[in-house]
Structures are given as structure tokens and as C-alpha cells.
Design a protein around this motif. Structure first.
Motif, PDB file in Angstrom:
ATOM      1  N   ALA A 186       0.824  -1.205   0.000  1.00  0.00           N
ATOM      2  CA  ALA A 186       0.000   0.000   0.000  1.00  0.00           C
ATOM      3  C   ALA A 186       0.857   1.253   0.000  1.00  0.00           C
ATOM      4  O   ALA A 186       0.595   2.213  -0.739  1.00  0.00           O
ATOM      5  N   LYS A 187       1.890   1.260   0.822  1.00  0.00           N
ATOM      6  CA  LYS A 187       2.753   2.439   0.894  1.00  0.00           C
ATOM      7  C   LYS A 187       3.467   2.688  -0.429  1.00  0.00           C
ATOM      8  O   LYS A 187       3.660   3.837  -0.840  1.00  0.00           O
ATOM      9  N   ASP A 188       3.848   1.626  -1.108  1.00  0.00           N
ATOM     10  CA  ASP A 188       4.530   1.801  -2.388  1.00  0.00           C
ATOM     11  C   ASP A 188       3.585   2.393  -3.427  1.00  0.00           C
ATOM     12  O   ASP A 188       3.970   3.285  -4.192  1.00  0.00           O
ATOM     13  N   VAL A 189       2.341   1.911  -3.459  1.00  0.00           N
ATOM     14  CA  VAL A 189       1.354   2.473  -4.388  1.00  0.00           C
ATOM     15  C   VAL A 189       1.105   3.938  -4.063  1.00  0.00           C
ATOM     16  O   VAL A 189       1.036   4.787  -4.962  1.00  0.00           O
ATOM     17  N   ALA A 190       0.972   4.262  -2.782  1.00  0.00           N
ATOM     18  CA  ALA A 190       0.740   5.648  -2.388  1.00  0.00           C
ATOM     19  C   ALA A 190       1.900   6.545  -2.824  1.00  0.00           C
ATOM     20  O   ALA A 190       1.687   7.640  -3.360  1.00  0.00           O
ATOM     21  N   ALA A 191       3.117   6.090  -2.590  1.00  0.00           N
ATOM     22  CA  ALA A 191       4.283   6.885  -2.955  1.00  0.00           C
ATOM     23  C   ALA A 191       4.350   7.136  -4.456  1.00  0.00           C
ATOM     24  O   ALA A 191       4.790   8.199  -4.905  1.00  0.00           O
ATOM     25  N   ALA A 192       3.899   6.159  -5.229  1.00  0.00           N
ATOM     26  CA  ALA A 192       3.995   6.260  -6.686  1.00  0.00           C
ATOM     27  C   ALA A 192       2.832   7.006  -7.320  1.00  0.00           C
ATOM     28  O   ALA A 192       3.018   7.715  -8.318  1.00  0.00           O
ATOM     29  N   GLU A 193       1.620   6.865  -6.752  1.00  0.00           N
ATOM     30  CA  GLU A 193       0.425   7.289  -7.483  1.00  0.00           C
ATOM     31  C   GLU A 193      -0.442   8.316  -6.777  1.00  0.00           C
ATOM     32  O   GLU A 193      -1.242   8.983  -7.433  1.00  0.00           O
ATOM     33  N   ALA A 194      -0.355   8.453  -5.457  1.00  0.00           N
ATOM     34  CA  ALA A 194      -1.272   9.330  -4.725  1.00  0.00           C
ATOM     35  C   ALA A 194      -0.751  10.760  -4.662  1.00  0.00           C
ATOM     36  O   ALA A 194       0.438  11.024  -4.860  1.00  0.00           O
ATOM     37  N   ASP A 195      -1.653  11.677  -4.365  1.00  0.00           N
ATOM     38  CA  ASP A 195      -1.277  13.057  -4.083  1.00  0.00           C
ATOM     39  C   ASP A 195      -1.233  13.314  -2.581  1.00  0.00           C
ATOM     40  O   ASP A 195      -0.400  14.085  -2.114  1.00  0.00           O
ATOM     41  N   VAL A 196      -2.138  12.678  -1.842  1.00  0.00           N
ATOM     42  CA  VAL A 196      -2.201  12.834  -0.386  1.00  0.00           C
ATOM     43  C   VAL A 196      -2.255  11.444   0.229  1.00  0.00           C
ATOM     44  O   VAL A 196      -3.181  10.677  -0.045  1.00  0.00           O
ATOM     45  N   PHE A 197      -1.275  11.113   1.047  1.00  0.00           N
ATOM     46  CA  PHE A 197      -1.270   9.842   1.778  1.00  0.00           C
ATOM     47  C   PHE A 197      -1.976  10.045   3.113  1.00  0.00           C
ATOM     48  O   PHE A 197      -1.608  10.930   3.891  1.00  0.00           O
ATOM     49  N   LEU A 198      -2.995   9.225   3.379  1.00  0.00           N
ATOM     50  CA  LEU A 198      -3.780   9.346   4.601  1.00  0.00           C
ATOM     51  C   LEU A 198      -3.358   8.299   5.621  1.00  0.00           C
ATOM     52  O   LEU A 198      -3.295   7.104   5.310  1.00  0.00           O
ATOM     53  N   THR A 199      -3.085   8.768   6.829  1.00  0.00           N
ATOM     54  CA  THR A 199      -2.794   7.857   7.927  1.00  0.00           C
ATOM     55  C   THR A 199      -3.863   8.001   8.992  1.00  0.00           C
ATOM     56  O   THR A 199      -4.611   8.983   9.023  1.00  0.00           O
ATOM     57  N   TRP A 200      -3.949   7.009   9.869  1.00  0.00           N
ATOM     58  CA  TRP A 200      -4.958   7.020  10.928  1.00  0.00           C
ATOM     59  C   TRP A 200      -4.363   7.598  12.209  1.00  0.00           C
ATOM     60  O   TRP A 200      -3.146   7.773  12.322  1.00  0.00           O
ATOM     61  N   PRO A 201      -5.203   7.911  13.193  1.00  0.00           N
ATOM     62  CA  PRO A 201      -4.699   8.566  14.406  1.00  0.00           C
ATOM     63  C   PRO A 201      -3.660   7.728  15.126  1.00  0.00           C
ATOM     64  O   PRO A 201      -3.774   6.511  15.241  1.00  0.00           O
ATOM     65  N   ASP A 202      -2.640   8.415  15.617  1.00  0.00           N
ATOM     66  CA  ASP A 202      -1.546   7.771  16.333  1.00  0.00           C
ATOM     67  C   ASP A 202      -0.872   8.862  17.151  1.00  0.00           C
ATOM     68  O   ASP A 202      -1.245  10.034  17.085  1.00  0.00           O
ATOM     69  N   THR A 203       0.118   8.477  17.932  1.00  0.00           N
ATOM     70  CA  THR A 203       0.869   9.483  18.670  1.00  0.00           C
ATOM     71  C   THR A 203       1.538  10.441  17.688  1.00  0.00           C
ATOM     72  O   THR A 203       1.796  10.086  16.526  1.00  0.00           O
ATOM     73  N   VAL A 204       1.833  11.638  18.152  1.00  0.00           N
ATOM     74  CA  VAL A 204       2.466  12.626  17.279  1.00  0.00           C
ATOM     75  C   VAL A 204       3.794  12.096  16.751  1.00  0.00           C
ATOM     76  O   VAL A 204       4.113  12.241  15.562  1.00  0.00           O
ATOM     77  N   ALA A 205       4.568  11.456  17.609  1.00  0.00           N
ATOM     78  CA  ALA A 205       5.873  10.931  17.188  1.00  0.00           C
ATOM     79  C   ALA A 205       5.718   9.857  16.116  1.00  0.00           C
ATOM     80  O   ALA A 205       6.478   9.812  15.143  1.00  0.00           O
ATOM     81  N   SER A 206       4.733   8.986  16.289  1.00  0.00           N
ATOM     82  CA  SER A 206       4.520   7.922  15.309  1.00  0.00           C
ATOM     83  C   SER A 206       4.042   8.482  13.975  1.00  0.00           C
ATOM     84  O   SER A 206       4.476   8.028  12.904  1.00  0.00           O
ATOM     85  N   VAL A 207       3.161   9.474  14.024  1.00  0.00           N
ATOM     86  CA  VAL A 207       2.714  10.111  12.790  1.00  0.00           C
ATOM     87  C   VAL A 207       3.898  10.787  12.090  1.00  0.00           C
ATOM     88  O   VAL A 207       4.041  10.693  10.867  1.00  0.00           O
ATOM     89  N   ALA A 208       4.760  11.436  12.851  1.00  0.00           N
ATOM     90  CA  ALA A 208       5.946  12.072  12.260  1.00  0.00           C
ATOM     91  C   ALA A 208       6.822  11.043  11.566  1.00  0.00           C
ATOM     92  O   ALA A 208       7.357  11.297  10.471  1.00  0.00           O
TER      93      ALA A 208
END
Length: 364
Positions: A186-208
Motif C-alpha cells: 500500500a505504501k509503495d502504491v501511495a508513494a507512486a500514485e497518490a497526491d495525499v497519503f492518509l494515515t490514521w490517528p496515532d501518537t504525534v511521534a509515530s505520525v511524524a
């Protein structure tokens, strides 16, 4: 390179509960707030009046009402807000999908954005690698069609030669693709084809860490720029004590078995992202907080995004700004009940934080 430039301020979006995901008490269905045209229309119009930049229109087969049909209808019942339409890759014949999306963009005056979904088709199970390969091919061809380009594509899942449909988007270009997923494929497809990668809620450090990982992957492997977004719930009240009390009230009638049943309804219950949300909930304190103002109680009766930003207006704004500092350029927020919480966020949060749509609204 991505055509979406990095904005100076974040996009702040709301959630249209098309997928039977609205409650006063989490896990306790109520006859007055099922997914219906009237109820979901009211949520989206509240977000439009409240000044949100965009609204996610989710897609589910067993749940709620059809997102594409709803987007076509609500396009003419809104004025300013962008429409983030969730579309499942593989569910519809690509040329027809392109025509539908271009039509909806025209109906809305250029306010369409697209949330790419890669989960299984209803009644079908496909391993992760081939499913994401199908998604990759669909994204490539869909972007070309919406960019008014002729297609000569011969892949594993798409074999197509044709000119683009007569109808195009308002500005003749493909709207931004928002896409989320946590497996390596999924991450590879997002890096290649998406404009905005969406992540779900997590700690600030993990999101970073996730933002850094995705930016590096897009830049080093595909020579692209990628924006990152965060999907999260929010509970804002005038005081922190009131917000925490509202969170506790939300789950006060939740039956454990009912919560598990709700979580298992979604087609993505076995995904890596859901596993991370479960892990986050398991690592939280006894009151459900995994870090300051981040409460995991929502995940007790919801597959997918399972945590909420909880606090007074200053605390909620500070949390959003902390995520922004971590590299988040877009927020998709929600709360229960969705219309009531939408009004509270519009009152207490939006006027006090700079924000703007990633895709500027079209003006003739």
C-alpha cells in the motif's frame, strides 16, 4: 512530480457518515440517525456552512448508502465545500467511472476530490500484493482519463485502448487522489500514485515517523512530492473536563460484543492499519488515553480510525498544530453525533486556526 504543491496551511475536512457510522451512544443504533439522504445531506451542509474545506464521503458495500450517487446529489446542494468521494478500485468499469467523476466535478463547479479505496470487492478475497497491483493500474489509467489523455495500457488488471470521454472535469485535469494503507504494498502504491497519503490517528511521534517514511519513499524511489493527511475523530468542549465527560458518555452504553460485531463489519478488518489501531488501544492507559488529549475509546466499536483528539478548544488546536509540525497537511475529522460535533468544531476550532483546501475551489 506531484502536481499538488505543499500548502502553507492545512486542509481541515469533516466526515459524511454515509456508512451507518453515526451514534449518540457508540454502538447503540438509533432510528433517527441511520445513513440516509436526509441525514447525510444535513451533515454535509452543516460542514459547508461551518467553513470546512472538504468532506469525506465514505464507501461501504454492506453499510449505508452509495457514495457516488450521494456525491452527485449533494454537489448541487452545497456551495463552498470540496467533496472527497471514496471510490473502490475495481468496482466499476474504468471508462464509466471516469465519466461519472468528471460529471460530478462539473455538477459541483470543480469541487471534487477522490479518495482511492483498495479493499476487497464485496464477495471476493484477494491477496494484498495483487490487490494493490490492481489499484496501481486503476489509479494510473483513471488519472490519464481525467487528464483528458488517450489510453494505450496493457497491464495485469487493465487492458485498454481508447480516447478519453467527451466530458471532462471543470478544469480539464484529474482531481487530487487521497489514499491510505499501511502494508508495504500500500505504501509503495501511495508513494507512486497518490497526491495525499492518509494515515490514521496515532501518537504525534509515530505520525511524524510515518510522514518521514512516506516522503522519503516518494522522493527517492519515484522522484515525487507527497502530501500527508490524518484521519481522526475529535471531541471539543469549552473545558477539558467537559470534553472528557463527553468521551466517557459516548461509550457509556457500549456492549463489548456489540462493539466487536461493529468492528468486524468492515471489509478492511484484517488490514495492517486496523492492527495498528488495535495495538494503540491496547497500549493506552486505563482511561483510554495513549498520550495527552489522544483517546482510543472510539476504536472499541469502530474499524478503521479508532482514536479521538479530546480537549478544550486550545488543546484541540494545539494537537492539530503538533501534527502539522510533524508534517501533516490535511485533517479529516469526525465526531459523534456527526452534525452536532461538526457545529462544535466549526464554532470552537475553525475560526482560530488557519486552513485552506488543498485543491482550490474552481471559480469561473
Amino acid at each position: 512530480m506531484s502536481s499538488i504543491s505543499s500548502p502553507n496551511v492545512p486542509e481541515i475536512s469533516w466526515f459524511g457518515a454515509l456508512c451507518d457510522d453515526d451514534y449518540e451512544f457508540l454502538g447503540v443504533p438509533e432510528s433517527n440517525i441511520p445513513a440516509s439522504w436526509e441525514h447525510c445531506r444535513d451533515i454535509v451542509q452543516a460542514a459547508d456552512r461551518g467553513g470546512f474545506d472538504n468532506v469525506l464521503l465514505p464507501s461501504g458495500y454492506q453499510l449505508g448508502i452509495d457514495s457516488t450517487a450521494f456525491a452527485a446529489a449533494i454537489a448541487t446542494h452545497t456551495e463552498q465545500i470540496n467533496l472527497l468521494l471514496a471510490v473502490r478500485m475495481g468496482e466499476m468499469w474504468l471508462p464509466q467511472l471516469a465519466r461519472q467523476l468528471a460529471s460530478i466535478d462539473q455538477f459541483s463547479g470543480g469541487r471534487l476530490t477522490i479518495n482511492i479505496i483498495s479493499s476487497d470487492m464485496p464477495g471476493q478475497a484477494l491477496d494484498s500484493a495483487p490487490r494493490y497491483q490492481r489499484t496501481r493500474e486503476w489509479m494510473q489509467v483513471l488519472r490519464k482519463l481525467l487528464n483528458r489523455e488517450s489510453i494505450d495500457f496493457h497491464g495485469e488488471y487493465v487492458d485498454l485502448e481508447l480516447d478519453p470521454p467527451r466530458i471532462g472535469t471543470t478544469d480539464g485535469t484529474c482531481p487530487p487522489f487521497y489514499f491510505g494503507g499501511f502494508s508495504p504494498a500500500a505504501k509503495d502504491v501511495a508513494a507512486a500514485e497518490a497526491d495525499v497519503f492518509l494515515t490514521w490517528p496515532d501518537t504525534v511521534a509515530s505520525v511524524a515517523d510515518t510522514v518521514t517514511e512516506m516522503n522519503t519513499l516518494a522522493r527517492e524511489k519515484y522522484d515525487r512530492e507527497l502530501l500527508c493527511g490524518l484521519r481522526a475523530h475529535v471531541i471539543v468542549r469549552e473545558t477539558e473536563a467537559e470534553a472528557r465527560a463527553a468521551a466517557e458518555r459516548l461509550v457509556s452504553k457500549l456492549d463489548v460484543d456489540a462493539g466487536e460485531t461493529i468492528r468486524n463489519k468492515s471489509l478492511d478488518t484484517a488490514s495492517a492499519g486496523v492492527a495498528r489501531q488495535n495495538e494503540l488501544r491496547d497500549s493506552s492507559s486505563d482511561d483510554g488515553y495513549v498520550e495527552e488529549n489522544l483517546w482510543t475509546g472510539v476504536g472499541r466499536a469502530r474499524s478503521g480510525a479508532g482514536a479521538a483528539i479530546v480537549g478544550d478548544p486550545d488543546q484541540v488546536i494545539a494537537k492539530l498544530q503538533a501534527y502539522q509540525q510533524a508534517g501533516v497537511h490535511a485533517f479529516i475529522l469526525s465526531g459523534y453525533p456527526h452534525e452536532a460535533e461538526c457545529d462544535l468544531v466549526a464554532e470552537h476550532v475553525l475560526p482560530n486556526i488557519d486552513h485552506a483546501a488543498i485543491r482550490p475551489r474552481y471559480t469561473a
